[in-house]
Design a protein around this motif. Structure first.
Motif, PDB file in Angstrom:
ATOM      1  N   PHE A   1       0.737  -1.187   0.234  1.00  0.00           N
ATOM      2  CA  PHE A   1      -0.333   0.014  -0.183  1.00  0.00           C
ATOM      3  C   PHE A   1       0.856   0.853   0.144  1.00  0.00           C
ATOM      4  O   PHE A   1       1.741   1.572   0.259  1.00  0.00           O
ATOM      5  N   GLN A   2       0.434   2.710  -0.725  1.00  0.00           N
ATOM      6  CA  GLN A   2       0.840   3.486  -0.401  1.00  0.00           C
ATOM      7  C   GLN A   2       0.193   4.936  -0.174  1.00  0.00           C
ATOM      8  O   GLN A   2      -0.623   5.316  -0.418  1.00  0.00           O
TER       9      GLN A   2
ATOM     10  N   CYS B   1      -7.528   3.243  12.258  1.00  0.00           N
ATOM     11  CA  CYS B   1      -8.039   2.832  11.241  1.00  0.00           C
ATOM     12  C   CYS B   1      -9.868   3.706  11.022  1.00  0.00           C
ATOM     13  O   CYS B   1     -10.499   3.716  12.209  1.00  0.00           O
ATOM     14  N   THR B   2     -10.012   5.182  10.096  1.00  0.00           N
ATOM     15  CA  THR B   2     -11.377   6.036  10.583  1.00  0.00           C
ATOM     16  C   THR B   2     -11.967   5.438   8.858  1.00  0.00           C
ATOM     17  O   THR B   2     -13.353   6.179   8.720  1.00  0.00           O
TER      18      THR B   2
ATOM     19  N   SER C   1      -9.002   1.101  -0.757  1.00  0.00           N
ATOM     20  CA  SER C   1      -7.708   2.601   0.113  1.00  0.00           C
ATOM     21  C   SER C   1      -8.466   2.769   1.240  1.00  0.00           C
ATOM     22  O   SER C   1      -9.826   1.788   1.459  1.00  0.00           O
ATOM     23  N   PHE C   2      -8.121   2.605   2.289  1.00  0.00           N
ATOM     24  CA  PHE C   2      -7.788   2.860   3.836  1.00  0.00           C
ATOM     25  C   PHE C   2      -7.499   4.272   4.189  1.00  0.00           C
ATOM     26  O   PHE C   2      -6.304   4.363   3.667  1.00  0.00           O
ATOM     27  N   THR C   3      -8.222   4.679   5.120  1.00  0.00           N
ATOM     28  CA  THR C   3      -7.576   6.337   5.620  1.00  0.00           C
ATOM     29  C   THR C   3      -6.902   5.965   7.544  1.00  0.00           C
ATOM     30  O   THR C   3      -8.156   4.786   8.186  1.00  0.00           O
TER      31      THR C   3
ATOM     32  N   ASN D   1      -4.092   9.535   6.823  1.00  0.00           N
ATOM     33  CA  ASN D   1      -2.794   8.993   5.498  1.00  0.00           C
ATOM     34  C   ASN D   1      -3.956   8.648   5.067  1.00  0.00           C
ATOM     35  O   ASN D   1      -5.163   7.368   5.936  1.00  0.00           O
ATOM     36  N   VAL D   2      -3.935   8.541   3.693  1.00  0.00           N
ATOM     37  CA  VAL D   2      -4.820   7.540   2.952  1.00  0.00           C
ATOM     38  C   VAL D   2      -3.908   6.795   2.207  1.00  0.00           C
ATOM     39  O   VAL D   2      -2.859   7.196   1.389  1.00  0.00           O
ATOM     40  N   TYR D   3      -4.325   5.173   1.925  1.00  0.00           N
ATOM     41  CA  TYR D   3      -3.341   4.731   1.220  1.00  0.00           C
ATOM     42  C   TYR D   3      -3.883   3.855   0.323  1.00  0.00           C
ATOM     43  O   TYR D   3      -5.499   3.117   0.594  1.00  0.00           O
TER      44      TYR D   3
END
Length: 143
Positions: A58-59, A83-84, A90-92, A114-116
């Protein structure tokens, strides 16, 4: 409402992380966020090397840092991560940097997120959040 599992990472700011203004240089918060991300995943039973072996990574595609109060050399610091949001690819993760000078005066110093985006290690194209990662980051936690 997003997942609520939270992780806390203890940090002691090093001399080299402090700038001429006597506070932690802003770029170091992103490093701390990265370390807290890895710690959160490990605490949830998700191994980063295992994700790589399974062909995914993931980036960070978006990062925000909001300064509230200074963090100084040798302050006691905790970086919380949770985690929100979990999307399709993606995940934030939200982060809070809490600092104190040693007593019980812990204060919010920085908030950020951060958004990944999950990518394939083969072609670096987007891919769906793997089930194991999605399950671990979900509100009920792993399992």
């Amino acid at each position: 409402m997003g997942p609520v599992t939270e992780f806390s990472l203890a940090v002691t700011p090093r001399y080299a992380e402090v700038d001429q203004q006597g506070v932690v240089f802003n770029g170091h918060y992103l490093t701390w966020f990265d370390e807290a991300c890895t710690g959160l995943l490990e605490s949830l039973g998700v191994s980063y090397p295992e994700l790589i072996t399974d062909g995914c990574d993931f980036q960070v595609v978006h990062a925000e840092i909001d300064f509230a109060s200074p963090v100084r050399w040798r302050d006691r610091v905790r970086v919380t991560a949770q985690c929100t949001r979990i999307g399709t690819t993606s995940f934030t993760l939200g982060f809070t940097v809490l600092a104190s000078t040693g007593g019980s005066d812990e204060r919010v110093a920085v908030r950020g997120h951060n958004v990944y985006v999950v990518v394939s290690t083969g072609d670096w194209g987007k891919r769906a959040v793997p089930d194991k990662l999605r399950s671990a980051l979900s509100p009920q936690g792993p399992g």
